[in-house]
Design an enzyme around this catalytic site. Structure first.
Site, mmCIF file in Angstrom:
data_model
loop_
_atom_site.group_PDB
_atom_site.id
_atom_site.type_symbol
_atom_site.label_atom_id
_atom_site.label_comp_id
_atom_site.label_asym_id
_atom_site.label_seq_id
_atom_site.Cartn_x
_atom_site.Cartn_y
_atom_site.Cartn_z
ATOM 1 N N ASP A 1 -13.650 8.854 -26.663
ATOM 2 C CA ASP A 1 -13.954 7.477 -26.249
ATOM 3 C C ASP A 1 -15.095 7.476 -25.230
ATOM 4 O O ASP A 1 -16.009 6.658 -25.304
ATOM 5 C CB ASP A 1 -12.703 6.837 -25.639
ATOM 6 C CG ASP A 1 -11.498 6.940 -26.565
ATOM 7 O OD1 ASP A 1 -11.574 6.419 -27.683
ATOM 8 O OD2 ASP A 1 -10.506 7.579 -26.183
ATOM 9 N N HIS B 1 -5.336 5.611 -24.614
ATOM 10 C CA HIS B 1 -6.186 5.850 -25.783
ATOM 11 C C HIS B 1 -5.692 4.934 -26.908
ATOM 12 O O HIS B 1 -4.973 5.353 -27.812
ATOM 13 C CB HIS B 1 -6.098 7.326 -26.184
ATOM 14 C CG HIS B 1 -6.871 7.641 -27.430
ATOM 15 N ND1 HIS B 1 -8.240 7.665 -27.481
ATOM 16 C CD2 HIS B 1 -6.460 7.928 -28.682
ATOM 17 C CE1 HIS B 1 -8.634 7.957 -28.706
ATOM 18 N NE2 HIS B 1 -7.569 8.120 -29.455
#
Lengths: 437, 437
Positions: free
Chosen positions: B249, B277
């Site tokens: 990410d 996440h």
């Protein structure tokens, strides 16, 4: 078992018929001719002072430059100046590496290795030029996106395309992985023809647009004869620059000798693969060494060496497919890395490596004008020389001659692609390696 | 949208029920307890003087040692002595790295990176301990075979198995990638339960047999809560040692900021991913910098930053699946490499990285006792400290609280796996990231 067909398409080295650029579904941006530092800039002002962007620049650029020949991808279209940055100003000049079959599994491993610096070193910035097919263009974008997300500092440019005359421009390395797999019931001669046409076209493209000293490694099968076709279609590039990959065979052979001798694989050296990358290939246990000693002094089981060793090396790909459900993409990519590194680093004293090269002027008495795997050394300049002082005995020589005969037959079968008249196919039985069907 | 189920399987931290070793179809060899240099030797004589082998040693050994607990693979069962070799005697002590889901696509990239020295350095020999499932054991052998054929000098040992109590023995790093994908129609709470059980079991196994200072990186989703479950089941290992991977990410967020600003990605720094996440994750553009300047000074398009940026980062995996037909295995593997390297190399001055860590004693006011991604720095000793001087504003804080709320809900939903009584699931709507279903 022998297949005989006549392939009479005429040979035309001068003709070029680049594939038309397909309509793209991704945004592209005009990339000006390369200068030393500024690349693929949005516009001159942004290049001079890249400060801020208000909208999605890719979409804007797509409207501005619909006919751009070079197609950089995403973040790799941004400008940069290696000389202006303390961390990068001592880096070497950018190296251009073209890869065909770039959306395939082998490339999916290889591209990230190239980008990481593992292959060319941590001071070598790299431009990747990815060649795919019309069918794979979306997957190619996926690869480019993953390369973006990997943030590799050395990877400075990525371009994707389907026309080798565009993608190969200025390429200093061409890693030719893409080839058609053999379909069900397809004769080997037909495969030679289909893939041969791809490599003839790519040879012409390299001849037209690549660096005059481009190094070419052919991986797509049948790779020796594909390499021959490629070099014959690229008369302006030294034939010596073309390689057929036999490094995975060499690596597998080393591992099997290590296993048999009960030593770690770093103790095995001087391993030659002679001949064709097919079941006629000859892993050479006469000249190979274990802990610096001849293999035959360490492994006394001559029957195993003569009857099992070669088969075990060759069966490896097939066993892997059985177990793993897919072909050996990762270790093939590793072997391509090894092949390149062997050319850009000096070969360790006393050792050598195997690669399929053009046979002109070879000291072994192997037929001239084919691509044959032989023992080589390099000074690390990208070039190589053949190793001269290797031993030969009847057992080794007979097998070498068999592989040579096969390559001569393959050559006759692709004469229409090498400029030597009409093809005549009298191939021996099926010699594709298991796992490479 | 909320799912409420009661998961009442009792919590039993003391119980261990190792899976029985399945009957193996590959040959194995007895590996004695580790000493400093001799490993997995055929027999004492061969270890002392590895000279020659007459027959296939693996088959012989399989008969001798049917109950071997550690299962080295093929050439990695051979003996070696790093101290006896000029080239290797200055190397560090072998590092033991365990990888779960080792037959999967992410591992297929990661293992070769670990073996190449790209992660831990060129003087760090490595032992890979590969954990698979009963179903994947053949594929695991395929991976081991490809690692053999890659001849990586640093890769000295490879063992494969399906019992975490065996595979995790002495592990100094545990990269927990394997997890069940969500099936059609499966509630997220059910996925939390199924995968949570895997990570509870693996936590117990780590607690029982791994190095007391093992560093654990959880990749299998939902990774934050899996990491929490894992650390709760490993009370003898510092909770600080457990990480949930949010590095992909972070990398994607950096790339998108670079693209928007029209700069190369190496100009983006101080990128934090806060929280889970999942789609509640918070890529922090308040603290991130471009060319050392606050992002908001470089990218004036506040609407894009507030409304599009986060979505673009999150959609990345889904877009990739659309284009590429598979999930982002290669770039995920790269981000795991980045996550490890960030812990074993000193963080560059003024910069930081993101990782999901246990929230005890955090300076931001985030709830204690969850696994939350936050900005960290490392001295390069495998450990980290939280970055204290980060800016906060209402926009950022509200989103952080939302991700925190989600993680607290996930925690309640797995209480039966963390030793906190009966579970109660009141999860918000589906927050799995696209491409990770």
């Amino acid at each position: 078992m022998a297949a005989a067909i006549d392939l009479s398409s005429p040979y035309s080295p001068a003709a070029r018929s680049p594939a038309p650029l397909s309509t793209r579904r991704f945004s592209l941006r005009r990339c000006p001719r390369r200068s030393t530092t500024v690349r693929c800039s949005l516009d001159a002002a942004a290049a001079a002072a890249p400060k801020q962007a208000q909208g999605p620049p890719a979409a804007v650029a797509a409207e501005e430059a619909p006919a751009a020949r070079k197609e950089c991808y995403g973040v790799f279209c941004t400008t940069y100046d290696l000389r202006a940055d303390e961390k990068t100003k001592s880096w070497k000049k950018l190296v251009n590496v073209a890869v065909s079959g770039a959306a395939g599994m082998i490339s999916n491993h290889l591209l990230f290795k190239l980008a990481s610096g593992e292959v060319f070193g941590q001071d070598q910035p790299i431009a990747l030029k990815l060649l795919g097919s019309e069918r794979s263009i979306q997957a190619l974008e996926g690869v480019a996106m993953e390369l973006e997300d990997s943030l590799y500092p050395l990877l400075r440019e990525v371009s994707i395309g389907i026309d080798p005359y565009v993608v190969f421009e200025d390429a200093e390395w061409a890693l030719l992985i893409g080839a058609k797999p053999r379909g069900p019931g397809m004769e080997r001669s037909a495969l030679l023809d289909i893939n041969g046409q791809i490599f003839a076209e790519q040879g012409k493209a390299l001849n037209a647009v690549a660096s005059r000293n481009v190094k070419v490694i052919v991986v797509g099968n049948p790779c020796n004869t594909n390499a021959l076709i490629c070099l014959k279609n690229a008369p302006n590039i030294p034939a010596k620059n073309f390689h057929a990959l036999t490094r995975l065979d060499e690596n597998r052979a080393k591992c099997q000798l290590a296993l048999k001798a009960g030593v770690f694989y770093d103790k095995v050296s001087n391993m030659t693969i002679w001949g064709n990358h097919s079941t006629t290939q000859v892993p050479d246990f006469l000249n190979a060494k274990i802990n610096g000693r001849p293999v035959k002094e360490v492994i006394k089981d001559t029957k195993w060496l003569e009857e099992e060793f070669t088969k075990t090396v060759q069966k490896r790909g097939g066993v892997l497919i059985q177990k793993w459900g897919r072909s050996s993409a990762a270790s093939t990519a590793v072997s391509i890395v090894d092949a390149i590194r062997s050319l850009v680093n000096p070969t360790p004293e006393g050792d050598w490596f195997s690669t399929g090269v053009y046979t002109t002027g070879n000291p072994y008495g192997i037929s001239e004008d084919i691509v044959f795997s032989m023992p080589c050394r390099s000074k690390g300049d990208g070039d190589y020389e053949l190793v001269k002082d290797v031993a030969m005995d009847d057992f080794l020589w007979e097998r070498i001659k068999k592989s040579e005969a096969e390559l001569l037959a393959e050559k006759r079968c692709v004469a229409h692609l090498t400029g030597e008249g009409n093809a005549f196919c009298d191939l021996p039985g099926d010699t594709m390696l298991p796992g490479e069907m």
